[in-house]
Design a protein around this motif. Structure first.
Motif, PDB file in Angstrom:
ATOM      1  N   ALA A   1       0.845  -1.199   0.000  1.00  0.00           N
ATOM      2  CA  ALA A   1       0.000   0.000   0.000  1.00  0.00           C
ATOM      3  C   ALA A   1       0.874   1.241   0.000  1.00  0.00           C
ATOM      4  CB  ALA A   1      -0.928   0.004   1.215  1.00  0.00           C
ATOM      5  N   ALA A   2       0.406   2.269  -0.707  1.00  0.00           N
ATOM      6  CA  ALA A   2       1.134   3.538  -0.757  1.00  0.00           C
ATOM      7  C   ALA A   2       0.165   4.682  -0.996  1.00  0.00           C
ATOM      8  CB  ALA A   2       2.180   3.512  -1.869  1.00  0.00           C
ATOM      9  N   LEU A   3       0.337   5.740  -0.223  1.00  0.00           N
ATOM     10  CA  LEU A   3      -0.390   6.980  -0.457  1.00  0.00           C
ATOM     11  C   LEU A   3       0.298   7.692  -1.607  1.00  0.00           C
ATOM     12  CD1 LEU A   3      -2.511   9.112   0.480  1.00  0.00           C
ATOM     13  CD2 LEU A   3      -0.676  10.096   1.870  1.00  0.00           C
ATOM     14  N   ARG A   4      -0.497   8.168  -2.578  1.00  0.00           N
ATOM     15  CA  ARG A   4       0.060   8.887  -3.725  1.00  0.00           C
ATOM     16  C   ARG A   4      -0.657  10.212  -3.887  1.00  0.00           C
ATOM     17  NH1 ARG A   4      -0.496   4.266  -8.331  1.00  0.00           N
ATOM     18  NH2 ARG A   4      -2.674   4.742  -7.894  1.00  0.00           N
ATOM     19  N   ILE A   5       0.119  11.270  -3.957  1.00  0.00           N
ATOM     20  CA  ILE A   5      -0.415  12.599  -4.244  1.00  0.00           C
ATOM     21  C   ILE A   5       0.277  13.050  -5.522  1.00  0.00           C
ATOM     22  CG2 ILE A   5      -0.721  14.957  -3.412  1.00  0.00           C
ATOM     23  CD1 ILE A   5      -0.421  13.799  -0.549  1.00  0.00           C
ATOM     24  N   VAL A   6      -0.512  13.324  -6.566  1.00  0.00           N
ATOM     25  CA  VAL A   6       0.035  13.569  -7.899  1.00  0.00           C
ATOM     26  C   VAL A   6      -0.599  14.811  -8.505  1.00  0.00           C
ATOM     27  CG1 VAL A   6       0.259  12.602 -10.223  1.00  0.00           C
ATOM     28  CG2 VAL A   6       0.423  11.094  -8.236  1.00  0.00           C
ATOM     29  N   GLY A   7       0.223  15.632  -9.172  1.00  0.00           N
ATOM     30  CA  GLY A   7      -0.298  16.789  -9.878  1.00  0.00           C
ATOM     31  C   GLY A   7       0.765  17.418 -10.748  1.00  0.00           C
ATOM     32  N   GLU A   8       0.311  18.065 -11.794  1.00  0.00           N
ATOM     33  CA  GLU A   8       1.242  18.664 -12.751  1.00  0.00           C
ATOM     34  C   GLU A   8       2.138  19.706 -12.086  1.00  0.00           C
ATOM     35  OE1 GLU A   8       1.275  20.927 -17.059  1.00  0.00           O
ATOM     36  OE2 GLU A   8      -0.525  19.866 -16.424  1.00  0.00           O
ATOM     37  N   ASP A   9       1.567  20.522 -11.214  1.00  0.00           N
ATOM     38  CA  ASP A   9       2.348  21.592 -10.585  1.00  0.00           C
ATOM     39  C   ASP A   9       2.736  21.268  -9.135  1.00  0.00           C
ATOM     40  OD1 ASP A   9      -0.177  21.756  -9.480  1.00  0.00           O
ATOM     41  OD2 ASP A   9      -0.281  23.941  -9.552  1.00  0.00           O
ATOM     42  N   LEU A  10       2.679  19.994  -8.755  1.00  0.00           N
ATOM     43  CA  LEU A  10       2.968  19.593  -7.380  1.00  0.00           C
ATOM     44  C   LEU A  10       4.430  19.858  -7.020  1.00  0.00           C
ATOM     45  CD1 LEU A  10       1.689  16.571  -5.478  1.00  0.00           C
ATOM     46  CD2 LEU A  10       4.152  16.877  -5.620  1.00  0.00           C
ATOM     47  N   ASP A  11       4.631  20.506  -5.876  1.00  0.00           N
ATOM     48  CA  ASP A  11       5.959  20.755  -5.319  1.00  0.00           C
ATOM     49  C   ASP A  11       6.111  19.847  -4.104  1.00  0.00           C
ATOM     50  OD1 ASP A  11       8.269  21.654  -4.081  1.00  0.00           O
ATOM     51  OD2 ASP A  11       7.554  23.708  -3.800  1.00  0.00           O
ATOM     52  N   PRO A  12       6.934  18.800  -4.186  1.00  0.00           N
ATOM     53  CA  PRO A  12       7.055  17.849  -3.073  1.00  0.00           C
ATOM     54  C   PRO A  12       7.409  18.496  -1.732  1.00  0.00           C
ATOM     55  CG  PRO A  12       8.130  16.972  -5.014  1.00  0.00           C
ATOM     56  CD  PRO A  12       7.758  18.399  -5.336  1.00  0.00           C
ATOM     57  N   SER A  13       8.222  19.538  -1.747  1.00  0.00           N
ATOM     58  CA  SER A  13       8.590  20.183  -0.482  1.00  0.00           C
ATOM     59  C   SER A  13       7.386  20.853   0.179  1.00  0.00           C
ATOM     60  CB  SER A  13       9.729  21.181  -0.684  1.00  0.00           C
ATOM     61  OG  SER A  13       9.340  22.212  -1.557  1.00  0.00           O
ATOM     62  N   GLU A  14       6.448  21.374  -0.615  1.00  0.00           N
ATOM     63  CA  GLU A  14       5.234  21.962  -0.061  1.00  0.00           C
ATOM     64  C   GLU A  14       4.385  20.886   0.612  1.00  0.00           C
ATOM     65  OE1 GLU A  14       1.041  24.142  -1.324  1.00  0.00           O
ATOM     66  OE2 GLU A  14       2.348  23.367  -2.896  1.00  0.00           O
ATOM     67  N   ILE A  15       4.255  19.726  -0.028  1.00  0.00           N
ATOM     68  CA  ILE A  15       3.451  18.636   0.532  1.00  0.00           C
ATOM     69  C   ILE A  15       4.094  18.136   1.825  1.00  0.00           C
ATOM     70  CG2 ILE A  15       2.411  16.373   0.100  1.00  0.00           C
ATOM     71  CD1 ILE A  15       1.467  18.728  -1.778  1.00  0.00           C
ATOM     72  N   THR A  16       5.406  18.015   1.824  1.00  0.00           N
ATOM     73  CA  THR A  16       6.120  17.592   3.029  1.00  0.00           C
ATOM     74  C   THR A  16       5.847  18.562   4.178  1.00  0.00           C
ATOM     75  OG1 THR A  16       7.849  16.501   1.735  1.00  0.00           O
ATOM     76  CG2 THR A  16       8.420  17.131   3.998  1.00  0.00           C
TER      77      THR A  16
ATOM     78  N   THR B   1       8.918   8.516  -1.496  1.00  0.00           N
ATOM     79  CA  THR B   1       9.271   8.805  -2.880  1.00  0.00           C
ATOM     80  C   THR B   1       8.660  10.157  -3.269  1.00  0.00           C
ATOM     81  OG1 THR B   1       9.213   7.988  -5.177  1.00  0.00           O
ATOM     82  CG2 THR B   1       7.270   7.587  -3.860  1.00  0.00           C
ATOM     83  N   ALA B   2       9.411  10.926  -4.048  1.00  0.00           N
ATOM     84  CA  ALA B   2       8.899  12.240  -4.477  1.00  0.00           C
ATOM     85  C   ALA B   2       9.715  12.743  -5.650  1.00  0.00           C
ATOM     86  CB  ALA B   2       8.969  13.242  -3.326  1.00  0.00           C
ATOM     87  N   TRP B   3       9.037  13.539  -6.499  1.00  0.00           N
ATOM     88  CA  TRP B   3       9.715  14.253  -7.569  1.00  0.00           C
ATOM     89  C   TRP B   3       8.834  15.396  -8.040  1.00  0.00           C
ATOM     90  CZ3 TRP B   3       8.204   9.083  -8.714  1.00  0.00           C
ATOM     91  CH2 TRP B   3       7.108   8.961  -9.570  1.00  0.00           C
ATOM     92  N   ALA B   4       9.447  16.343  -8.701  1.00  0.00           N
ATOM     93  CA  ALA B   4       8.739  17.478  -9.291  1.00  0.00           C
ATOM     94  C   ALA B   4       8.720  17.322 -10.804  1.00  0.00           C
ATOM     95  CB  ALA B   4       9.419  18.794  -8.909  1.00  0.00           C
ATOM     96  N   LYS B   5       7.746  17.963 -11.436  1.00  0.00           N
ATOM     97  CA  LYS B   5       7.673  17.975 -12.894  1.00  0.00           C
ATOM     98  C   LYS B   5       8.989  18.524 -13.432  1.00  0.00           C
ATOM     99  CE  LYS B   5       5.090  19.895 -16.753  1.00  0.00           C
ATOM    100  NZ  LYS B   5       3.911  20.666 -17.164  1.00  0.00           N
ATOM    101  N   GLY B   6       9.510  17.857 -14.463  1.00  0.00           N
ATOM    102  CA  GLY B   6      10.750  18.298 -15.100  1.00  0.00           C
ATOM    103  C   GLY B   6      11.996  17.609 -14.567  1.00  0.00           C
ATOM    104  N   GLU B   7      11.893  16.931 -13.401  1.00  0.00           N
ATOM    105  CA  GLU B   7      13.046  16.209 -12.883  1.00  0.00           C
ATOM    106  C   GLU B   7      13.324  14.995 -13.752  1.00  0.00           C
ATOM    107  OE1 GLU B   7      12.972  15.141  -8.744  1.00  0.00           O
ATOM    108  OE2 GLU B   7      12.418  17.171  -8.127  1.00  0.00           O
ATOM    109  N   THR B   8      14.573  14.591 -13.780  1.00  0.00           N
ATOM    110  CA  THR B   8      14.985  13.400 -14.515  1.00  0.00           C
ATOM    111  C   THR B   8      15.086  12.231 -13.540  1.00  0.00           C
ATOM    112  OG1 THR B   8      16.225  14.762 -16.070  1.00  0.00           O
ATOM    113  CG2 THR B   8      16.768  12.424 -16.004  1.00  0.00           C
TER     114      THR B   8
END
Length: 155
Positions: A9-24, A33-40
């Motif tokens: 099981a895993a909670l997932r929060i996903v969005g085009e403009d999501l900033d992982p540091s804001e969610i944290t 696990t986390a990443w921002a749009k545009g990361e490789t």
């Protein structure tokens, strides 16, 4: 009914403009696990540029399956503030992914009312993927009539 063999099981929060540091900051906990749009990111030897942002929190795998404990393992670490969760659900896709793995033809799992209420209060969608065990040597998977006994008209 036999117990479900295994669950992830895993909670997932996903969005085009999501900033992982804001969610944290909002939830008060570091993600697994986390990443921002545009990361490789490189997965299984394939590198790609992410087209969306993600913040995720995984629970320990359970065997036999115990979604109640997995939900608690995730949500007990995060903010209980309903306003925070409402804000997240309005801005992003929020779900609890569950992978349920069967070893027999008929296995099941039950969820406590408190677990369902916790997910609902936070507006978390329950997303379940079922993985059946249909091996040629497993006696319970050799015979379709066993299934037809319980669900007439099915083949």
């Amino acid at each position: 009914m036999a117990e479900l063999a295994r669950a992830v099981a895993a909670l997932r929060i996903v969005g085009e403009d999501l900033d992982p540091s804001e969610i944290t900051a909002l939830l008060g906990c570091e993600p697994t696990t986390a990443w921002a749009k545009g990361e490789t990111r490189t997965t299984h030897g394939v590198t790609r540029v992410m087209s969306f942002g993600k913040w995720g929190m995984e629970a320990p795998e359970t065997s036999p399956a115990d979604l109640d404990s997995q939900v608690s393992a995730i949500l007990d670490r995060l903010s209980p503030d309903q306003g925070v969760w409402s804000n997240l659900a309005e801005r992003y896709d929020v779900d609890l992914f569950c992978g349920w793995f069967m070893e027999r033809l008929n296995e099941g799992v039950s969820l406590a009312p408190e677990t369902l209420a916790s997910l609902g209060a936070r507006r978390i969608v329950l997303d379940i993927d079922l993985y059946g065990a249909f091996e040629a040597d497993a006696p319970e998977t050799r015979s379709v009539p066993a299934v037809q006994k319980w669900w007439p008209g099915r083949s």
